[in-house]
Motif scaffolding. Structure first.
Motif, short mmCIF file in Angstrom:
data_model
loop_
_atom_site.label_atom_id
_atom_site.label_comp_id
_atom_site.label_asym_id
_atom_site.label_seq_id
_atom_site.Cartn_x
_atom_site.Cartn_y
_atom_site.Cartn_z
N SER A 20 0.84 -1.19 0.00
CA SER A 20 0.00 0.00 0.00
C SER A 20 0.87 1.24 0.00
O SER A 20 1.98 1.22 0.55
N CYS A 21 0.37 2.30 -0.58
CA CYS A 21 1.06 3.59 -0.58
C CYS A 21 0.02 4.66 -0.32
O CYS A 21 -0.78 4.98 -1.19
N ALA A 22 0.03 5.21 0.89
CA ALA A 22 -0.92 6.24 1.27
C ALA A 22 -0.33 7.61 0.98
O ALA A 22 0.80 7.90 1.40
N ALA A 23 -1.09 8.43 0.28
CA ALA A 23 -0.63 9.76 -0.08
C ALA A 23 -1.37 10.80 0.76
O ALA A 23 -2.57 10.69 1.00
N VAL A 60 -10.84 7.52 -3.02
CA VAL A 60 -11.41 8.04 -1.79
C VAL A 60 -10.36 8.03 -0.68
O VAL A 60 -10.21 9.00 0.07
N LYS A 61 -9.63 6.93 -0.58
CA LYS A 61 -8.61 6.81 0.46
C LYS A 61 -7.28 7.43 0.04
O LYS A 61 -6.35 7.50 0.85
N ASN A 62 -7.18 7.84 -1.22
CA ASN A 62 -5.94 8.40 -1.75
C ASN A 62 -4.77 7.43 -1.52
O ASN A 62 -3.69 7.83 -1.06
N THR A 63 -5.04 6.18 -1.81
CA THR A 63 -4.06 5.12 -1.57
C THR A 63 -3.89 4.29 -2.83
O THR A 63 -4.86 3.98 -3.52
N MET A 64 -2.65 3.94 -3.11
CA MET A 64 -2.31 3.08 -4.24
C MET A 64 -1.90 1.71 -3.72
O MET A 64 -1.32 1.62 -2.62
N TYR A 65 -2.18 0.69 -4.48
CA TYR A 65 -1.87 -0.67 -4.06
C TYR A 65 -1.06 -1.40 -5.14
O TYR A 65 -1.14 -1.07 -6.32
N LEU A 66 -0.31 -2.38 -4.70
CA LEU A 66 0.35 -3.30 -5.63
C LEU A 66 0.11 -4.71 -5.13
O LEU A 66 0.69 -5.12 -4.12
N GLN A 67 -0.77 -5.42 -5.81
CA GLN A 67 -1.03 -6.81 -5.48
C GLN A 67 -0.01 -7.67 -6.22
O GLN A 67 0.07 -7.62 -7.45
N MET A 68 0.77 -8.42 -5.45
CA MET A 68 1.85 -9.21 -6.02
C MET A 68 1.55 -10.68 -5.80
O MET A 68 1.49 -11.14 -4.65
#
Length: 124
Positions: free
Chosen positions: A20-23, A74-82
């Motif tokens: 996760s990457c929260a901005a 909405v959460k301003n979050t990016m994800y990387l599912q690996m």
């Protein structure tokens, strides 16, 4: 813009992790959010990117079909599912954002804002 990456850990080959990457803060003119990784002794390399407008996605050939980048506006979050992780995926994973033209999304020098990195270790 402040970026906070999380979700790294130790996993066996074939396993899965979700980063996760929260901005926070003002994104300004940033139009792309991306993941990069850096293994010991190697240069930082592009993993995946997602455009803020339209959500187009881009992947490195080495992760295509195994990794999925997504974004929660909405959460301003990016994800990387690996998924189907391999030992060669072991690296420190960074999230980044900036205003980047399409031809430059794979070059880390084009990014102004970086998270602190989260370590992914894949054992064989």
């Amino acid at each position: 813009v402040q970026l906070q990456a999380s979700g790294g850990g130790l996993v066996q080959a074939g396993g899965s992790l979700r980063l996760s990457c929260a901005a926070s803060g003002r994104a300004g003119s940033s139009n792309v959010m991306s993941w990069f990784r850096q293994a010991p002794g190697k240069e930082r390399e592009f993993v995946a990117a997602i455009r803020r407008s339209g959500d187009s996605t881009y992947y490195a050939e080495s992760v295509k079909g195994r990794f999925t980048i997504s974004r929660d506006k909405v959460k301003n979050t990016m994800y990387l599912q690996m998924n189907s992780l391999k030992p060669e995926d072991t690296a420190l994973y960074y999230c980044a954002t900036s205003q980047v033209i399409l031809s430059g999304i794979r070059d880390p020098v084009n990014y102004n804002y970086w998270g602190q990195g989260t370590l992914v270790t894949v054992s064989s």
